[in-house]
Structure formats: C-alpha cells, structure tokens
Design an enzyme around this catalytic site. Structure first.
Site, PDB file in Angstrom:
ATOM      1  CB  CYS A 217      -0.989  -0.002   1.163  1.00 22.88           C
ATOM      2  SG  CYS A 217      -0.220  -0.116   2.779  1.00 22.88           S
TER       3      CYS A 217
ATOM      4  CE  LYS B 209      -3.356  -4.287   8.324  1.00 22.51           C
ATOM      5  NZ  LYS B 209      -2.249  -3.885   7.453  1.00 22.51           N
TER       6      LYS B 209
ATOM      7  CD  GLU C  81      -7.229 -14.929   7.423  1.00 22.62           C
ATOM      8  OE1 GLU C  81      -6.117 -15.385   7.099  1.00 22.62           O
ATOM      9  OE2 GLU C  81      -7.982 -14.369   6.609  1.00 22.62           O
TER      10      GLU C  81
ATOM     11  CE  LYS D 110      -1.962  -2.906  11.912  1.00 22.91           C
ATOM     12  NZ  LYS D 110      -1.453  -2.750  10.588  1.00 22.91           N
TER      13      LYS D 110
ATOM     14  CB  SER E  72      -1.139   4.892  14.054  1.00 23.74           C
ATOM     15  OG  SER E  72      -2.251   4.490  13.257  1.00 23.74           O
TER      16      SER E  72
HETATM   17  C1  PBG Z   1       0.153  -1.689   5.821  1.00 28.28           C
HETATM   18  C2  PBG Z   1      -0.006  -1.472   7.287  1.00 28.28           C
HETATM   19  C3  PBG Z   1      -0.918  -0.653   7.965  1.00 28.28           C
HETATM   20  C4  PBG Z   1      -0.545  -0.689   9.313  1.00 28.28           C
HETATM   21  C5  PBG Z   1       0.532  -1.554   9.403  1.00 28.28           C
HETATM   22  N1  PBG Z   1       0.834  -2.047   8.152  1.00 28.28           N
HETATM   23  C6  PBG Z   1      -2.009   0.205   7.460  1.00 28.28           C
HETATM   24  C7  PBG Z   1      -3.215  -0.361   6.859  1.00 28.28           C
HETATM   25  O1  PBG Z   1      -3.398  -1.573   6.762  1.00 28.28           O
HETATM   26  O2  PBG Z   1      -4.023   0.439   6.424  1.00 28.28           O
HETATM   27  C8  PBG Z   1      -1.185   0.072  10.425  1.00 28.28           C
HETATM   28  C9  PBG Z   1      -0.279   0.422  11.561  1.00 28.28           C
HETATM   29  C10 PBG Z   1      -0.805   1.448  12.492  1.00 28.28           C
HETATM   30  O3  PBG Z   1      -1.923   1.963  12.380  1.00 28.28           O
HETATM   31  O4  PBG Z   1      -0.033   1.792  13.421  1.00 28.28           O
HETATM   32  N2  PBG Z   1      -0.776  -2.494   5.222  1.00 28.28           N
END
Ligand code: PBG
Length: 324
Positions: A121, A195, A233, A248, A274
């Site tokens: 991404c 995730k 998963e 996550k 984040s």
């Molecule tokens: C990439 C990825 C993301 C995060 C980690 N790897 C963003 C997403 O999937 O949109 C999020 C990490 C965070 O929010 O701290 N795919």
C-alpha cells in the site's frame, strides 16, 4: 471470618511479590517510518513524538533505541509519490528505501533485530495493498508474486524477520517458498494473521501516505465482528510456515489475543496501532489522563491477554523509563 484479599495489596513490595503479569521488555518493537533524502526528521502531526526519518537519520534513531534497550524495530518505507506505480515496482527495488535502511541499520547495529513490514500500500499509486485486476479488485495471486519477490530483496538486505501485512490468502506459503528457494532459511516470517479492517489505522495512513485512492480494505482485512475467523487465519498461517503470528489492533481485540494465545504454541505478537497511540497522547496532552500510568496499564493488559511481543510507538519512551 472475613477473607481479606487486601492483605496482599498493603505495600508496593507486597503487590510486586504477587504480581501475575509483566511486560516482556525484550519483546517490545518500535515501528519506524523511513523516507528518502538525508538529514530528514519529519514529525507526524497526528502522532506526537513520532517522526519519519531518512536512512541516515533512522540509523541515529536506532542507536538511541538500542541505548534505551529496544531490541527490535519494524520498518515501513515511504517512497516519493512520483516513484509509485500500479504494480508497486519500487517495493522490490534492491536499493529501495527499506532495503537501504535495513542494510545501514544492520551494519551499524548488528544486534538490533530488523523486521520489515511487507505490504504494497505504501508503494502503489492507488494505495491498495495489492495489484488490481480490471474490475479494480485486488488480485490475490498476482499480489503473491510481488510479495515473494519483495521479501527476497528484504532478506538480501539483511532483514531478520519479514512481516506480511497485506492479508492476501496464501502469502505466507508463497514467501516461505521463495525465501527457502534462495537459501534464506533463517529469515523468519511474522504474519499479520488476524488483521482487522480498523478505524484505528487513521494516523498511520497520514504517516505512510497510504490511504486508498478509492474504496476501502474490507475485501482483504478482517471484519471486526469476527473472532472465530481469526483462529482460521492463524491456523492457515501456521500451516503455511509462519514463525510468529500477530493480532492487530490491540485494545479492542484482547479477546482475540487470548483466543489466539490458547490456539497456538507459536509466539503471539500484538500491534498497538497508530490510532491507539494517538488517543492516549491526545487525552494526556489535555490533562485528561496520566500518560505514564495509562501506557503502563495498556501494555500490561496486552501482555495479560497473551501477547509475547508488543509492537508499539511507546516502546522507546516506555523502555527509557522502566529500564532506567
Ligand atoms: C500496511 C499497514 C498498515 C498498518 C501496518 N501495516 C495500514 C493499513 O493496513 O491500512 C497500520 C499500523 C498502524 O496503524 O499503526 N498495510
């Protein structure tokens, strides 16, 4: 007679004596955002205390992390927008941003574990985690080839652990096969197994410039309502050869963490993301919560749920404080 549980809470020493959970200080991972250029340290507005670093500056930051007792970092590469294309070509450039950062960090600090987030991404002009088909859907199997190719360039750059976060089906097997085929049998895979399609990635997408140009990630990331599916998963990733499995985000998914902990004998990593960081920082800045206590409580709760490894933007601060 009254039963008196309070007896074991009478002093700090008594409470420490009977404490059930401790955060694994050697299992805290600091995420790092790496950008082109030199001498760049760019604070991220929605993540106070977190910056994006150029390769030279990230090495300096890693020296500080190492001194603070951080044992592992998780790298995210953020190329120039002009370098991005529809098929994430810059992701597998042997001199790409993550590859250069990994080489520089391992050269300066060989003992520091380098984990590389493996996704598309940040490298595609459309911001989706995979290659698109004619209908604009992410094409699972074409994406696997790009992930495998990219993983090899990361391994060649000295990355210790690759961490696929794209949520394509079959990626762990594809990556393991590619790594083993080139002799990288020691490169480990930490899969983002469960995730979720979460609102808590908001600040990350600002930091990584990776918001999808259209649509969302719900056709590949998991529905937040599903816990049994997380076990499916995880099982698939274990069968495909994952060394570590991840859940996550963290705080809203601690039931999933517990279930995964009980379902597998692999180490379990949890990503405190984040948006979770931003919420704590924002409330603390306003004086609405005490940051240190809230962070201690949060990390302890993640550990109590079953995390062996916690990926958190608080790693450096926390370790500077508790190792001192
Ligand atoms: C990439 C990825 C993301 C995060 C980690 N790897 C963003 C997403 O999937 O949109 C999020 C990490 C965070 O929010 O701290 N795919």
């Amino acid at each position: 007679m009254i039963v008196r549980p309070r007896r074991l809470r009478t002093s700090a020493a008594m409470r420490a004596l009977v404490r059930e959970t401790r955060v694994n200080l050697d299992g805290l991972v600091q995420p790092l955002f790496v950008v082109p250029g030199t001498g760049v340290v760019q604070p991220i507005g929605s993540m106070p205390g977190v910056s994006r670093y150029s390769v030279d500056a990230v090495v300096d930051e890693c020296r500080e992390l190492d001194a603070a007792g951080v044992r592992a970092v998780l790298l995210f590469g953020i190329p120039e927008n002009a370098e991005k294309d529809a098929v994430a070509t810059v992701n597998y450039d042997p001199n790409g941003i993550v590859q250069r950062a990994a080489r520089a960090i391992k050269e300066a600090l060989p003992q520091l574990l380098v984990i590389a987030d493996l996704c598309n991404c940040e490298y595609t002009d459309h911001g989706h985690c995979g290659i698109l088909d004619d209908a604009g859907d992410v094409d699972n199997d074409r994406t696997l080839a790009v992930l495998a190719k990219t993983a090899l360039t990361y391994a060649r750059a000295g990355v210790d652990i690759v961490a696929p976060s794209d949520m394509m089906d079959g990626r762990v097997a594809a990556i393991r096969h590619a790594l083993d085929g080139e002799g990288f049998t020691k490169t480990a895979i930490m899969s983002y197994a469960a995730k979720y399609a979460s609102a808590f990635y908001g600040p990350f997408r600002e930091a990584a410039d990776s918001t999808p140009a259209f649509g969302d990630r719900r056709s590949y990331q998991m529905d937040p309502a599903n816990a049994r599916e997380a076990l499916k998963e995880v099982r698939l990733d274990v069968e495909e050869g994952a060394d570590i499995v991840m859940v996550k985000p963290a705080m809203a998914y601690l039931d999933v963490v517990r279930a995964v902990r009980e379902a597998t004998d692999l180490p379990v990593a949890v990503y405190h993301v984040s948006g979770e960081y931003a919420m704590l920082k924002a409330a603390a800045e306003r004086g609405w919560i005490e940051e240190e206590r809230a962070v201690d409580e949060t990390l302890t709760a993640i550990a109590r749920a079953g995390a062996d490894i916690i990926i958190t933007y608080f790693a450096k601060d926390y370790l500077s404080r508790v190792r001192a």
